[in-house]
Enzyme design. Structure first.
Site, PDB file in Angstrom:
ATOM      1  N   SER A  47       0.843  -1.199   0.000  1.00  0.00           N
ATOM      2  CA  SER A  47       0.000   0.000   0.000  1.00  0.00           C
ATOM      3  C   SER A  47       0.871   1.240   0.000  1.00  0.00           C
ATOM      4  O   SER A  47       1.670   1.463   0.918  1.00  0.00           O
ATOM      5  CB  SER A  47      -0.892   0.017   1.239  1.00  0.00           C
ATOM      6  OG  SER A  47      -1.408   1.324   1.409  1.00  0.00           O
TER       7      SER A  47
ATOM      8  N   MET B  55      -9.311   7.918   0.194  1.00  0.00           N
ATOM      9  CA  MET B  55     -10.183   8.224   1.342  1.00  0.00           C
ATOM     10  C   MET B  55     -10.823   9.584   1.146  1.00  0.00           C
ATOM     11  O   MET B  55     -10.144  10.536   0.759  1.00  0.00           O
ATOM     12  CB  MET B  55      -9.364   8.248   2.630  1.00  0.00           C
ATOM     13  CG  MET B  55      -8.628   6.959   2.906  1.00  0.00           C
ATOM     14  SD  MET B  55      -7.628   7.111   4.382  1.00  0.00           S
ATOM     15  CE  MET B  55      -6.781   5.523   4.368  1.00  0.00           C
TER      16      MET B  55
ATOM     17  N   HIS C 153      -8.408   0.864  -3.959  1.00  0.00           N
ATOM     18  CA  HIS C 153      -9.298   0.627  -2.814  1.00  0.00           C
ATOM     19  C   HIS C 153     -10.012   1.937  -2.482  1.00  0.00           C
ATOM     20  O   HIS C 153      -9.400   2.859  -1.945  1.00  0.00           O
ATOM     21  CB  HIS C 153      -8.444   0.134  -1.626  1.00  0.00           C
ATOM     22  CG  HIS C 153      -9.211  -0.088  -0.367  1.00  0.00           C
ATOM     23  ND1 HIS C 153      -8.589  -0.228   0.862  1.00  0.00           N
ATOM     24  CD2 HIS C 153     -10.535  -0.216  -0.133  1.00  0.00           C
ATOM     25  CE1 HIS C 153      -9.507  -0.437   1.787  1.00  0.00           C
ATOM     26  NE2 HIS C 153     -10.695  -0.413   1.214  1.00  0.00           N
TER      27      HIS C 153
ATOM     28  N   ASP D  69      -6.541  -6.726   4.264  1.00  0.00           N
ATOM     29  CA  ASP D  69      -5.951  -5.378   4.290  1.00  0.00           C
ATOM     30  C   ASP D  69      -5.949  -4.800   5.699  1.00  0.00           C
ATOM     31  O   ASP D  69      -7.011  -4.644   6.308  1.00  0.00           O
ATOM     32  CB  ASP D  69      -6.761  -4.466   3.349  1.00  0.00           C
ATOM     33  CG  ASP D  69      -6.156  -3.076   3.212  1.00  0.00           C
ATOM     34  OD1 ASP D  69      -5.016  -2.850   3.675  1.00  0.00           O
ATOM     35  OD2 ASP D  69      -6.842  -2.209   2.622  1.00  0.00           O
TER      36      ASP D  69
ATOM     37  N   ASP E  57      -4.930   3.606  -1.756  1.00  0.00           N
ATOM     38  CA  ASP E  57      -5.984   3.853  -0.775  1.00  0.00           C
ATOM     39  C   ASP E  57      -6.580   5.240  -0.940  1.00  0.00           C
ATOM     40  O   ASP E  57      -5.951   6.235  -0.578  1.00  0.00           O
ATOM     41  CB  ASP E  57      -5.405   3.716   0.638  1.00  0.00           C
ATOM     42  CG  ASP E  57      -5.126   2.274   0.997  1.00  0.00           C
ATOM     43  OD1 ASP E  57      -6.064   1.470   0.942  1.00  0.00           O
ATOM     44  OD2 ASP E  57      -3.964   1.950   1.323  1.00  0.00           O
TER      45      ASP E  57
ATOM     46  N   HIS F 285      -1.260  -1.176  -4.310  1.00  0.00           N
ATOM     47  CA  HIS F 285      -2.544  -0.923  -3.655  1.00  0.00           C
ATOM     48  C   HIS F 285      -2.667   0.571  -3.367  1.00  0.00           C
ATOM     49  O   HIS F 285      -1.812   1.161  -2.702  1.00  0.00           O
ATOM     50  CB  HIS F 285      -2.585  -1.739  -2.355  1.00  0.00           C
ATOM     51  CG  HIS F 285      -3.858  -1.660  -1.588  1.00  0.00           C
ATOM     52  ND1 HIS F 285      -4.941  -2.471  -1.845  1.00  0.00           N
ATOM     53  CD2 HIS F 285      -4.234  -0.867  -0.556  1.00  0.00           C
ATOM     54  CE1 HIS F 285      -5.918  -2.204  -1.002  1.00  0.00           C
ATOM     55  NE2 HIS F 285      -5.523  -1.218  -0.202  1.00  0.00           N
TER      56      HIS F 285
ATOM     57  N   MET G 235     -12.252   4.012  -0.376  1.00  0.00           N
ATOM     58  CA  MET G 235     -12.916   4.206   0.915  1.00  0.00           C
ATOM     59  C   MET G 235     -13.693   5.506   0.819  1.00  0.00           C
ATOM     60  O   MET G 235     -13.353   6.519   1.430  1.00  0.00           O
ATOM     61  CB  MET G 235     -11.869   4.231   2.035  1.00  0.00           C
ATOM     62  CG  MET G 235     -11.302   2.852   2.332  1.00  0.00           C
ATOM     63  SD  MET G 235      -9.763   2.914   3.248  1.00  0.00           S
ATOM     64  CE  MET G 235      -8.605   3.126   1.894  1.00  0.00           C
TER      65      MET G 235
ATOM     66  N   MET H 225     -11.230  -6.278   5.710  1.00  0.00           N
ATOM     67  CA  MET H 225     -10.425  -5.308   6.453  1.00  0.00           C
ATOM     68  C   MET H 225     -10.039  -5.941   7.789  1.00  0.00           C
ATOM     69  O   MET H 225     -10.902  -6.448   8.521  1.00  0.00           O
ATOM     70  CB  MET H 225     -11.218  -4.024   6.736  1.00  0.00           C
ATOM     71  CG  MET H 225     -11.510  -3.134   5.543  1.00  0.00           C
ATOM     72  SD  MET H 225     -10.092  -2.654   4.533  1.00  0.00           S
ATOM     73  CE  MET H 225      -8.983  -1.907   5.726  1.00  0.00           C
TER      74      MET H 225
HETATM   75  C1  DX5 Z   1      -6.425   1.298   5.735  1.00  0.00           C
HETATM   76  C2  DX5 Z   1      -5.952   1.038   4.309  1.00  0.00           C
HETATM   77  C3  DX5 Z   1      -4.846   0.038   4.237  1.00  0.00           C
HETATM   78  C4  DX5 Z   1      -3.596   0.518   4.915  1.00  0.00           C
HETATM   79  C5  DX5 Z   1      -2.660  -0.618   5.122  1.00  0.00           C
HETATM   80  O1  DX5 Z   1      -7.459   2.181   5.724  1.00  0.00           O
HETATM   81  O2  DX5 Z   1      -7.007   0.537   3.529  1.00  0.00           O
HETATM   82  O3  DX5 Z   1      -4.585  -0.339   2.900  1.00  0.00           O
HETATM   83  O4  DX5 Z   1      -2.933   1.499   4.174  1.00  0.00           O
HETATM   84  O5  DX5 Z   1      -1.606  -0.135   5.847  1.00  0.00           O
HETATM   85  P1  DX5 Z   1      -0.997  -0.957   7.068  1.00  0.00           P
HETATM   86  O6  DX5 Z   1      -0.408  -2.212   6.471  1.00  0.00           O
HETATM   87  O7  DX5 Z   1       0.006  -0.027   7.633  1.00  0.00           O
HETATM   88  O8  DX5 Z   1      -2.121  -1.283   8.015  1.00  0.00           O
HETATM   89 ZN    ZN Z   2      -6.430  -0.446   1.558  1.00  0.00          ZN
END
Ligand code: DX5
Ligand code: ZN
Length: 216
Positions: A6, A35, A64, A173, A33, A31, A66, A135
């Site tokens: 990620s 948000m 991903h 994840d 993320d 990956h 969110m 998750m």
């Molecule tokens: C959390 C994300 C994950 C996160 C993983 O909201 O979706 O992908 O970045 O990071 P680590 O491995 O540090 O938990």
């Molecule tokens: Zn993620």
């Protein structure tokens, strides 16, 4: 084992270098993320940054989302050239329609469940999706500790998938590291996302290889 580092845990001041490092690593996916500050209490990055990453990346992208109403962005994610578009079950009122749209746009459809969301909520779309992502932390932040209950949840999901005859893969994840990767593999995980355990390691490329070498 497939590994998806990620980029949330990468050095954003040197993103191109970080992407290049992953290009030359045994990582299977990048990956990303996204948000929105609504679905999760944090804001990360959006399309302009992902477009820059996509130009530099030679690994397939696992996006991903969110965010609320992720279906609004299906075409833009497809235009990035993403291999996987990952939406949250909790964010989709019409999940069946959303995953159909993702496949129609030429991507693999992945559905993510928060730690408190039961597996039963995706049972009726198992045939329509390519990946179920569990998750193992509450989404919104990198660097949180792994919720142990996830291992048992992976095993139950694996059983559900075998029973249904669906070919869906299992992705996990949050808080994934060398300590829990083996149990996750044994429970039936196919793809592991890892942020801090990779980027905070002395040698991130070696860490990716160590996670890849985990036996199922
Ligand atoms: C959390 C994300 C994950 C996160 C993983 O909201 O979706 O992908 O970045 O990071 P680590 O491995 O540090 O938990
Ligand atoms: Zn993620």
């Amino acid at each position: 084992m497939l590994i998806a580092p990620s980029l949330l845990a990468a050095d954003f001041g040197h993103l191109a270098d970080e992407v290049e490092r992953l290009n030359n690593s045994p990582a299977d996916y990048l990956h990303l993320d996204v948000m929105d500050g609504v679905f999760v209490p944090n804001i990360s990055f959006g399309f302009p940054v992902m477009e820059a990453i996509a130009r530099a990346a030679r690994k397939p992208l696992d996006v991903h989302l969110m965010v609320v109403q992720p279906e609004k962005y299906t075409q833009r994610v497809a235009q990035l050239g993403a291999r996987i578009m990952n939406v949250h079950q909790e964010a989709c009122i019409h999940l069946h329609r959303v995953v159909g749209g993702i496949r129609q746009a030429g991507m693999l459809a992945a559905v993510t469940l928060n730690p408190a969301t039961p597996l039963a909520t995706i049972e009726d779309v198992l045939d329509d999706i390519d990946i179920v992502m569990l998750m193992s932390v509450n989404p919104g932040f990198g660097g949180q500790s792994f919720i142990n209950h996830t291992i048992e949840k992976v095993a139950r999901l694996k059983e559900m998938i075998l029973r249904s005859g669906s070919g869906a893969r299992i992705e996990v994840d949050g808080g994934v590291n060398r300590q829990n990767a083996h149990s996750l593999a044994q429970a039936g995980a196919d793809i592991l996302v890892a942020g801090s355990s990779v980027f905070r390691a002395d040698d991130p490329v070696k860490e990716i290889q160590a996670l890849k070498d985990v036996q199922q």
